[in-house]
Design a protein around this motif. Structure first.
Motif, PDB file in Angstrom:
ATOM      1  N   LEU A 153       0.689  -1.114  -0.112  1.00  0.00           N
ATOM      2  CA  LEU A 153       0.007  -0.011  -0.037  1.00  0.00           C
ATOM      3  C   LEU A 153       1.038   1.179   0.060  1.00  0.00           C
ATOM      4  CD1 LEU A 153      -2.859  -0.991   2.587  1.00  0.00           C
ATOM      5  CD2 LEU A 153      -2.945  -0.872  -0.181  1.00  0.00           C
ATOM      6  N   SER A 154       1.925   1.227   0.614  1.00  0.00           N
ATOM      7  CA  SER A 154       2.893   2.265   0.706  1.00  0.00           C
ATOM      8  C   SER A 154       3.384   2.669  -0.767  1.00  0.00           C
ATOM      9  CB  SER A 154       3.938   2.253   1.762  1.00  0.00           C
ATOM     10  OG  SER A 154       5.021   1.345   1.333  1.00  0.00           O
ATOM     11  N   THR A 155       3.584   1.680  -1.374  1.00  0.00           N
ATOM     12  CA  THR A 155       4.120   1.936  -2.774  1.00  0.00           C
ATOM     13  C   THR A 155       3.032   2.469  -3.785  1.00  0.00           C
ATOM     14  OG1 THR A 155       3.687  -0.402  -3.584  1.00  0.00           O
ATOM     15  CG2 THR A 155       5.722   0.012  -2.459  1.00  0.00           C
ATOM     16  N   GLU A 156       1.709   2.152  -3.569  1.00  0.00           N
ATOM     17  CA  GLU A 156       0.759   2.769  -4.099  1.00  0.00           C
ATOM     18  C   GLU A 156       0.507   4.504  -3.806  1.00  0.00           C
ATOM     19  OE1 GLU A 156      -2.466   0.287  -3.525  1.00  0.00           O
ATOM     20  OE2 GLU A 156      -1.727  -1.411  -4.066  1.00  0.00           O
ATOM     21  N   GLY A 157       1.246   5.007  -3.098  1.00  0.00           N
ATOM     22  CA  GLY A 157       1.146   6.394  -2.997  1.00  0.00           C
ATOM     23  C   GLY A 157       0.396   6.861  -1.752  1.00  0.00           C
ATOM     24  N   MET A 158      -0.013   5.665  -0.866  1.00  0.00           N
ATOM     25  CA  MET A 158      -0.763   5.929   0.170  1.00  0.00           C
ATOM     26  C   MET A 158       0.008   6.592   1.635  1.00  0.00           C
ATOM     27  SD  MET A 158      -3.504   2.758   0.203  1.00  0.00           S
ATOM     28  CE  MET A 158      -4.379   3.726   1.628  1.00  0.00           C
ATOM     29  N   SER A 159      -0.438   7.339   2.241  1.00  0.00           N
ATOM     30  CA  SER A 159       0.429   7.986   3.550  1.00  0.00           C
ATOM     31  C   SER A 159       0.115   6.853   4.578  1.00  0.00           C
ATOM     32  CB  SER A 159      -0.486   9.319   3.830  1.00  0.00           C
ATOM     33  OG  SER A 159      -1.635   9.204   4.381  1.00  0.00           O
ATOM     34  N   THR A 160       0.917   7.075   5.666  1.00  0.00           N
ATOM     35  CA  THR A 160       0.919   6.358   6.791  1.00  0.00           C
ATOM     36  C   THR A 160      -0.669   6.394   7.350  1.00  0.00           C
ATOM     37  OG1 THR A 160       3.103   6.394   7.209  1.00  0.00           O
ATOM     38  CG2 THR A 160       1.638   5.767   9.153  1.00  0.00           C
ATOM     39  N   ALA A 161      -1.186   7.671   7.340  1.00  0.00           N
ATOM     40  CA  ALA A 161      -2.414   7.743   7.787  1.00  0.00           C
ATOM     41  C   ALA A 161      -3.797   6.991   6.908  1.00  0.00           C
ATOM     42  CB  ALA A 161      -2.933   9.368   7.927  1.00  0.00           C
ATOM     43  N   ASP A 162      -3.458   7.217   5.655  1.00  0.00           N
ATOM     44  CA  ASP A 162      -4.375   6.500   4.972  1.00  0.00           C
ATOM     45  C   ASP A 162      -4.275   4.870   4.789  1.00  0.00           C
ATOM     46  OD1 ASP A 162      -5.175   8.844   3.671  1.00  0.00           O
ATOM     47  OD2 ASP A 162      -3.547   8.672   2.168  1.00  0.00           O
ATOM     48  N   ILE A 163      -2.900   4.397   5.188  1.00  0.00           N
ATOM     49  CA  ILE A 163      -2.969   2.936   5.190  1.00  0.00           C
ATOM     50  C   ILE A 163      -3.552   2.515   6.647  1.00  0.00           C
ATOM     51  CG2 ILE A 163      -1.313   1.081   5.698  1.00  0.00           C
ATOM     52  CD1 ILE A 163       0.543   2.681   3.906  1.00  0.00           C
ATOM     53  N   ALA A 164      -3.501   3.371   7.670  1.00  0.00           N
ATOM     54  CA  ALA A 164      -3.996   2.933   8.938  1.00  0.00           C
ATOM     55  C   ALA A 164      -5.288   2.898   8.865  1.00  0.00           C
ATOM     56  CB  ALA A 164      -3.454   4.114  10.032  1.00  0.00           C
ATOM     57  N   ALA A 165      -5.979   3.973   8.260  1.00  0.00           N
ATOM     58  CA  ALA A 165      -7.326   3.898   8.087  1.00  0.00           C
ATOM     59  C   ALA A 165      -7.879   2.853   7.295  1.00  0.00           C
ATOM     60  CB  ALA A 165      -7.848   5.185   7.469  1.00  0.00           C
ATOM     61  N   ARG A 166      -7.179   2.352   6.273  1.00  0.00           N
ATOM     62  CA  ARG A 166      -7.715   1.397   5.249  1.00  0.00           C
ATOM     63  C   ARG A 166      -7.633   0.104   6.026  1.00  0.00           C
ATOM     64  NH1 ARG A 166      -6.761  -0.577  -0.188  1.00  0.00           N
ATOM     65  NH2 ARG A 166      -6.927   1.715  -0.655  1.00  0.00           N
ATOM     66  N   LEU A 167      -6.564  -0.254   6.657  1.00  0.00           N
ATOM     67  CA  LEU A 167      -6.377  -1.437   7.651  1.00  0.00           C
ATOM     68  C   LEU A 167      -6.913  -1.534   8.933  1.00  0.00           C
ATOM     69  CD1 LEU A 167      -2.863  -2.167   6.346  1.00  0.00           C
ATOM     70  CD2 LEU A 167      -5.207  -2.994   5.186  1.00  0.00           C
ATOM     71  N   ALA A 168      -7.421  -0.343   9.213  1.00  0.00           N
ATOM     72  CA  ALA A 168      -7.966  -0.355  10.809  1.00  0.00           C
ATOM     73  C   ALA A 168      -6.913  -0.546  11.814  1.00  0.00           C
ATOM     74  CB  ALA A 168      -9.205  -1.125  11.139  1.00  0.00           C
ATOM     75  N   LEU A 169      -5.876   0.209  11.582  1.00  0.00           N
ATOM     76  CA  LEU A 169      -4.630   0.039  12.547  1.00  0.00           C
ATOM     77  C   LEU A 169      -4.402   1.509  12.929  1.00  0.00           C
ATOM     78  CD1 LEU A 169      -2.459  -2.174  10.313  1.00  0.00           C
ATOM     79  CD2 LEU A 169      -3.745  -2.917  12.204  1.00  0.00           C
ATOM     80  N   SER A 170      -3.555   1.602  14.063  1.00  0.00           N
ATOM     81  CA  SER A 170      -3.221   2.796  14.338  1.00  0.00           C
ATOM     82  C   SER A 170      -1.799   3.391  13.419  1.00  0.00           C
ATOM     83  CB  SER A 170      -2.663   2.852  15.762  1.00  0.00           C
ATOM     84  OG  SER A 170      -1.255   2.075  15.879  1.00  0.00           O
ATOM     85  N   ALA A 171      -1.555   4.838  13.344  1.00  0.00           N
ATOM     86  CA  ALA A 171      -0.431   4.925  12.459  1.00  0.00           C
ATOM     87  C   ALA A 171       0.741   4.502  13.077  1.00  0.00           C
ATOM     88  CB  ALA A 171      -0.473   6.429  12.459  1.00  0.00           C
ATOM     89  N   GLY A 172       0.949   4.392  14.517  1.00  0.00           N
ATOM     90  CA  GLY A 172       2.195   3.935  14.852  1.00  0.00           C
ATOM     91  C   GLY A 172       2.328   2.424  14.363  1.00  0.00           C
ATOM     92  N   THR A 173       1.239   1.670  14.558  1.00  0.00           N
ATOM     93  CA  THR A 173       1.336   0.359  14.104  1.00  0.00           C
ATOM     94  C   THR A 173       1.831   0.148  12.647  1.00  0.00           C
ATOM     95  OG1 THR A 173      -0.209  -0.438  15.796  1.00  0.00           O
ATOM     96  CG2 THR A 173       0.145  -1.829  13.841  1.00  0.00           C
ATOM     97  N   VAL A 174       1.318   1.083  11.841  1.00  0.00           N
ATOM     98  CA  VAL A 174       1.691   0.925  10.428  1.00  0.00           C
ATOM     99  C   VAL A 174       3.047   1.356  10.343  1.00  0.00           C
ATOM    100  CG1 VAL A 174       1.525   2.165   8.031  1.00  0.00           C
ATOM    101  CG2 VAL A 174      -0.562   1.593   9.511  1.00  0.00           C
ATOM    102  N   ARG A 175       3.556   2.227  10.997  1.00  0.00           N
ATOM    103  CA  ARG A 175       5.042   2.493  10.866  1.00  0.00           C
ATOM    104  C   ARG A 175       5.875   1.779  11.561  1.00  0.00           C
ATOM    105  NH1 ARG A 175       2.868   7.897  12.360  1.00  0.00           N
ATOM    106  NH2 ARG A 175       3.296   7.502  14.348  1.00  0.00           N
TER     107      ARG A 175
END
Length: 203
Positions: A153-175
């Motif tokens: 998802l990060s390679t598709e141009g999504m930000s950390t916040a966008d990925i977190a929202a998509r996967l129902a995770l916290s931004a910290g967990t995504v990082r």
């Protein structure tokens, strides 16, 4: 009494290749191409509509990859899956086997081998390119499913916040997942991690 033919669905996003494969298989008296699909979603729909004996699919296709399709079909239908691809990557083979595919062939192989593989898989055998079978265990995939998903998802141009929202995770967990993926691929950053993972067939 006529012997029933092996019913096949073809999934390939390159129109000329799809047509060539269909023409090749239609030359075989014991094989029938019942449907063709140009992406993963169409492939799933064709399998559900026609209940073929075999699905032959490429790996990289729009909507859903061939590996995604195989994984979804694994516990839903009796259709066996053969992956036919240009990607001679051990990572793809390992993921294909985990998804339950019954065959993995390279497009560079002689054309006659495809029909033979269809017959062998239909009999319940597994057909794997011998060189890839040997190499697949020498370069294991270090990524977990979640690390792979976040990296993709990060390679598709999504930000950390966008990925977190998509996967129902916290931004910290995504990082954290991204950091783990970078470390496990011995990369300097997420871009290099994605490049390495794609080259190996892990992504």
């Amino acid at each position: 009494m006529t012997t029933p033919r092996i019913r096949v669905v073809l999934a390939e996003d390159q129109t000329m290749v799809l047509g060539a494969l269909a023409a090749l298989l239609d030359l075989e008296r014991d094989i029938e191409v019942v449907a063709q699909a140009a992406n993963g979603v169409e492939a799933l729909a064709a399998v559900e509509a026609h209940a073929p004996d075999i699905l032959i699919t490429d790996v990289e296709m729009p909507e859903l990859s061939g590996l995604d399709v195989a994984a979804q079909l694994r516990h839903r239908v009796r259709t066996r899956v053969i992956v036919l691809t240009t990607f001679a990557r051990s990572g793809y083979l390992r993921r294909a086997l985990e998804a339950g595919v019954n065959g993995y062939l390279l497009k560079a192989r002689p054309a006659r081998e495809l029909a033979d593989a269809v017959r062998r898989v239909h009999r319940g055998l597994r057909v794997i390119d011998p060189q890839l079978a040997a190499e697949s265990w020498d370069d294991p995939d270090p990524l977990t499913d979640r690390q792979r998903e976040v990296l993709r998802l990060s390679t598709e141009g999504m930000s950390t916040a966008d990925i977190a929202a998509r996967l129902a995770l916290s931004a910290g967990t995504v990082r954290n997942y991204l950091s783990e993926a970078i470390a496990r691929t011995s990369a300097a950053n997420r871009i290099e991690a994605a490049r390495i993972a794609r080259k190996k067939g892990w992504l």
